[in-house]
Motif scaffolding. Structure first.
Motif, PDB file in Angstrom:
ATOM      1  N   ASP A  76       0.839  -1.218   0.000  1.00  0.00           N
ATOM      2  CA  ASP A  76       0.000   0.000   0.000  1.00  0.00           C
ATOM      3  C   ASP A  76       0.861   1.250   0.000  1.00  0.00           C
ATOM      4  O   ASP A  76       0.514   2.251   0.633  1.00  0.00           O
ATOM      5  CB  ASP A  76      -0.879   0.022   1.265  1.00  0.00           C
ATOM      6  CG  ASP A  76      -1.822  -1.152   1.305  1.00  0.00           C
ATOM      7  OD1 ASP A  76      -2.133  -1.695   0.233  1.00  0.00           O
ATOM      8  OD2 ASP A  76      -2.238  -1.536   2.413  1.00  0.00           O
ATOM      9  N   ILE A  77       1.975   1.214  -0.703  1.00  0.00           N
ATOM     10  CA  ILE A  77       2.976   2.274  -0.560  1.00  0.00           C
ATOM     11  C   ILE A  77       2.402   3.657  -0.858  1.00  0.00           C
ATOM     12  O   ILE A  77       2.780   4.649  -0.227  1.00  0.00           O
ATOM     13  CB  ILE A  77       4.230   1.955  -1.440  1.00  0.00           C
ATOM     14  CG1 ILE A  77       5.434   2.753  -0.961  1.00  0.00           C
ATOM     15  CG2 ILE A  77       3.969   2.146  -2.911  1.00  0.00           C
ATOM     16  CD1 ILE A  77       6.059   2.269   0.290  1.00  0.00           C
ATOM     17  N   GLY A  82       2.045   8.780  -0.779  1.00  0.00           N
ATOM     18  CA  GLY A  82       1.519   9.630  -1.851  1.00  0.00           C
ATOM     19  C   GLY A  82       1.443   8.920  -3.185  1.00  0.00           C
ATOM     20  O   GLY A  82       2.049   7.865  -3.407  1.00  0.00           O
ATOM     21  N   ASP A  83       0.688   9.561  -4.096  1.00  0.00           N
ATOM     22  CA  ASP A  83       0.348   8.919  -5.369  1.00  0.00           C
ATOM     23  C   ASP A  83       1.543   8.638  -6.269  1.00  0.00           C
ATOM     24  O   ASP A  83       1.477   7.772  -7.141  1.00  0.00           O
ATOM     25  CB  ASP A  83      -0.657   9.794  -6.131  1.00  0.00           C
ATOM     26  CG  ASP A  83      -2.036   9.639  -5.520  1.00  0.00           C
ATOM     27  OD1 ASP A  83      -2.213   8.691  -4.719  1.00  0.00           O
ATOM     28  OD2 ASP A  83      -2.903  10.481  -5.818  1.00  0.00           O
ATOM     29  N   LEU A 158      12.625   3.303  -1.621  1.00  0.00           N
ATOM     30  CA  LEU A 158      11.954   3.345  -0.320  1.00  0.00           C
ATOM     31  C   LEU A 158      12.655   4.339   0.607  1.00  0.00           C
ATOM     32  O   LEU A 158      12.013   5.140   1.291  1.00  0.00           O
ATOM     33  CB  LEU A 158      11.940   1.945   0.309  1.00  0.00           C
ATOM     34  CG  LEU A 158      11.254   1.824   1.666  1.00  0.00           C
ATOM     35  CD1 LEU A 158       9.754   2.103   1.559  1.00  0.00           C
ATOM     36  CD2 LEU A 158      11.468   0.417   2.267  1.00  0.00           C
ATOM     37  N   LEU A 159      13.986   4.290   0.606  1.00  0.00           N
ATOM     38  CA  LEU A 159      14.758   5.223   1.445  1.00  0.00           C
ATOM     39  C   LEU A 159      14.466   6.670   1.050  1.00  0.00           C
ATOM     40  O   LEU A 159      14.250   7.534   1.909  1.00  0.00           O
ATOM     41  CB  LEU A 159      16.256   4.912   1.321  1.00  0.00           C
ATOM     42  CG  LEU A 159      17.223   5.881   1.997  1.00  0.00           C
ATOM     43  CD1 LEU A 159      16.962   5.985   3.489  1.00  0.00           C
ATOM     44  CD2 LEU A 159      18.683   5.464   1.749  1.00  0.00           C
ATOM     45  N   GLN A 160      14.443   6.929  -0.257  1.00  0.00           N
ATOM     46  CA  GLN A 160      14.168   8.300  -0.701  1.00  0.00           C
ATOM     47  C   GLN A 160      12.774   8.749  -0.265  1.00  0.00           C
ATOM     48  O   GLN A 160      12.578   9.883   0.157  1.00  0.00           O
ATOM     49  CB  GLN A 160      14.309   8.422  -2.228  1.00  0.00           C
ATOM     50  CG  GLN A 160      15.696   8.117  -2.772  1.00  0.00           C
ATOM     51  CD  GLN A 160      16.811   8.824  -1.998  1.00  0.00           C
ATOM     52  OE1 GLN A 160      16.691   9.987  -1.636  1.00  0.00           O
ATOM     53  NE2 GLN A 160      17.901   8.119  -1.714  1.00  0.00           N
ATOM     54  N   LEU A 161      11.805   7.838  -0.361  1.00  0.00           N
ATOM     55  CA  LEU A 161      10.430   8.200   0.017  1.00  0.00           C
ATOM     56  C   LEU A 161      10.316   8.534   1.493  1.00  0.00           C
ATOM     57  O   LEU A 161       9.717   9.545   1.881  1.00  0.00           O
ATOM     58  CB  LEU A 161       9.476   7.030  -0.271  1.00  0.00           C
ATOM     59  CG  LEU A 161       9.065   6.793  -1.707  1.00  0.00           C
ATOM     60  CD1 LEU A 161       8.180   5.547  -1.781  1.00  0.00           C
ATOM     61  CD2 LEU A 161       8.311   8.008  -2.257  1.00  0.00           C
TER      62      LEU A 161
END
Ligand SMILES: Cc1cc2nc3c(=O)[nH]c(=O)nc-3n(C[C@H](O)[C@H](O)[C@H](O)COP(=O)(O)OP(=O)(O)OC[C@H]3O[C@@H](n4cnc5c(N)ncnc54)[C@H](O)[C@@H]3O)c2cc1C
Length: 390
Positions: A76-77, A82-83, A158-161
């Motif tokens: 559900d990232i 965010g989109d 993932l790290l950047q997000l």
């Protein structure tokens, strides 16, 4: 000290440090959060060099719970970040192969995983062969497959997000090397930086990955976590990647699809696995001597494999029991540990960050009880054995 407004300093700003900062805000922490990170390029951190995979096939129930939380987030990232969020989560299972002698024990472990909420197919060798015709099943007695909540993803994305979101929530990333921790009356008071300045804090979190043992030593805390090198081989082989799982062979090798090729690896033997600080040179002998021959045995079509490239990163190896060490130190209560995962820290980063945040904000774990991972076992030298380790 007000739990919600004190200052938290986190040493290490990769996946575990960033998830800790993120969840502190999600849990309602309103005070300053400073993440000390010495290398904003992250080129040598474990997170960037990992195989970025997630499994629920563990022996310890809390490890399964932590993976289930991580897998739910990865699926559900967009709801979390965010989109535009995309970590390329490929929800495909780990296929674990067991020996004939070890089949009963492996079946029992799989049944306990199912009881803990994992979705596991238990297969005879013939059933595994029917699914994967390329498999040599001569010497195996059982196969288990994680039919949900397992797979691989882009850990860098993932790290950047999570960093982006943490920054949006007011977390400050400080580019600096920490080189000491100040304390008084059994409490941490600040983190010293290489320029001799001190960042004052009410809480300090050790999320320094392979440097976790070194950081703890600044407080004279014995934490057996140190860097151990693991090499990843990127190969091309005449086997379809479609439907190919993350395969864990009973020899210890692992292999999974990566683009239109595969990545694979194996842990070196203990006597060839020294403390590896500063050493990122791939161990090429592992491919020639071990990975390739074993691969050709298990998947005969891989006899004609071609090596494209190799890289090496560091496991933050917990020498006591290969499990994470999470939570407040038993004597210095405002110093929290979040390291030592020894090869499963990316998949458990969301659950670890949430657990540490719950502890700081609420004084207790509210979702997954990770207290078995606490420092007490290190002090008592009582290993918490995880039976499914790679
Ligand atoms: C080859 C390989 C394959 C792996 N495969 C998987 C996998 O498939 N799945 C999985 O879940 N895990 C895997 N792992 C393990 C995983 O990568 C780690 O458990 C995880 O990345 C640990 O995250 P971390 O944030 O604690 O550490 P790191 O990513 O290493 O981050 C620590 C950060 O702390 C910083 N730091 C350290 N000391 C200081 C200091 N004194 N001052 C300031 N900053 C400091 C570093 O610069 C670094 O950015 C693998 C690891 C390797 C090496």
């Amino acid at each position: 000290m007000n739990q919600r407004t004190a200052t938290v300093v986190i040493i290490g700003g990769a996946i575990i440090g960033s998830f800790t900062a993120f969840f502190l805000r999600k849990e309602g922490f309103a005070g300053p959060i400073k993440v000390i990170e010495r290398d904003p390029t992250y080129q040598y951190c474990s997170t960037a060099l990992s195989a970025s995979s997630i499994r629920t096939q563990f022996g310890c129930p809390f490890n399964i719970g932590m993976s289930l939380f991580g897998a739910g987030m990865f699926r559900d990232i967009r709801q979390w970040f965010g989109d535009d969020a995309d970590i390329g989560f490929d929800e495909r299972g780990y296929l674990l192969l067991g020996t004939k002698e070890g089949a009963d024990a492996m079946r029992a472990t799989a049944l306990s995983q199912i009881e803990a909420g994992a979705t596991i197919d238990i297969m005879t060798p013939a059933q595994a062969k029917a699914r994967h015709p390329w498999l040599n099943i001569d010497d195996i007695g059982i196969a288990t497959y994680g039919a949900a909540n397992e797979g691989w993803f882009d850990a860098w994305a993932l790290l950047q997000l999570v960093r982006r979101e943490a920054k949006k929530l007011g977390v400050e990333y400080v580019t600096a090397e920490a080189n000491g921790i100040e304390s008084r009356n059994g409490r941490v008071t600040g983190v010293r930086l290489a320029d001799d300045s001190v960042v004052r804090c009410d809480w300090c979190v050790n999320a320094a990955g392979p440097a976790g043992g070194k950081v703890a030593s600044w407080l004279d805390i014995a934490l057996p976590v140190e860097p151990r090198k693991r090499t990843v081989f990127h190969i091309k082989a005449p086997v379809p990647t479609e439907g190919f799982p993350m395969l864990f062979d009973n020899s210890g090798i692992w292999i999974r699809p990566e683009g239109d090729g595969f990545i694979a690896g194996i842990a070196p033997e203990e006597h060839r696995d020294p403390h590896a600080e500063g050493d990122f040179e791939p161990d090429h002998y592992l491919f020639e001597d071990i990975v390739w021959p074993y691969l050709a045995h298990r998947v005969p079509a891989m006899e004609s494999t071609r090596l494209l490239r190799a890289w090496a990163g560091h496991y933050e190896m917990n020498l006591l029991d290969h499990n994470g060490v999470v939570g407040a130190h038993d004597e210095i209560g405002n110093f929290l540990l979040a390291t030592g995962f020894s090869g499963h820290g990316v998949m458990h980063a969301p659950a670890t960050g949430r657990a540490v945040a719950e502890w700081i904000v609420h004084g207790q774990y509210r979702t997954i009880d990770v207290s078995p991972l606490g420092y007490q076992r290190i002090r008592k030298q009582e290993p918490l054995l995880e039976s499914v380790v790679y």
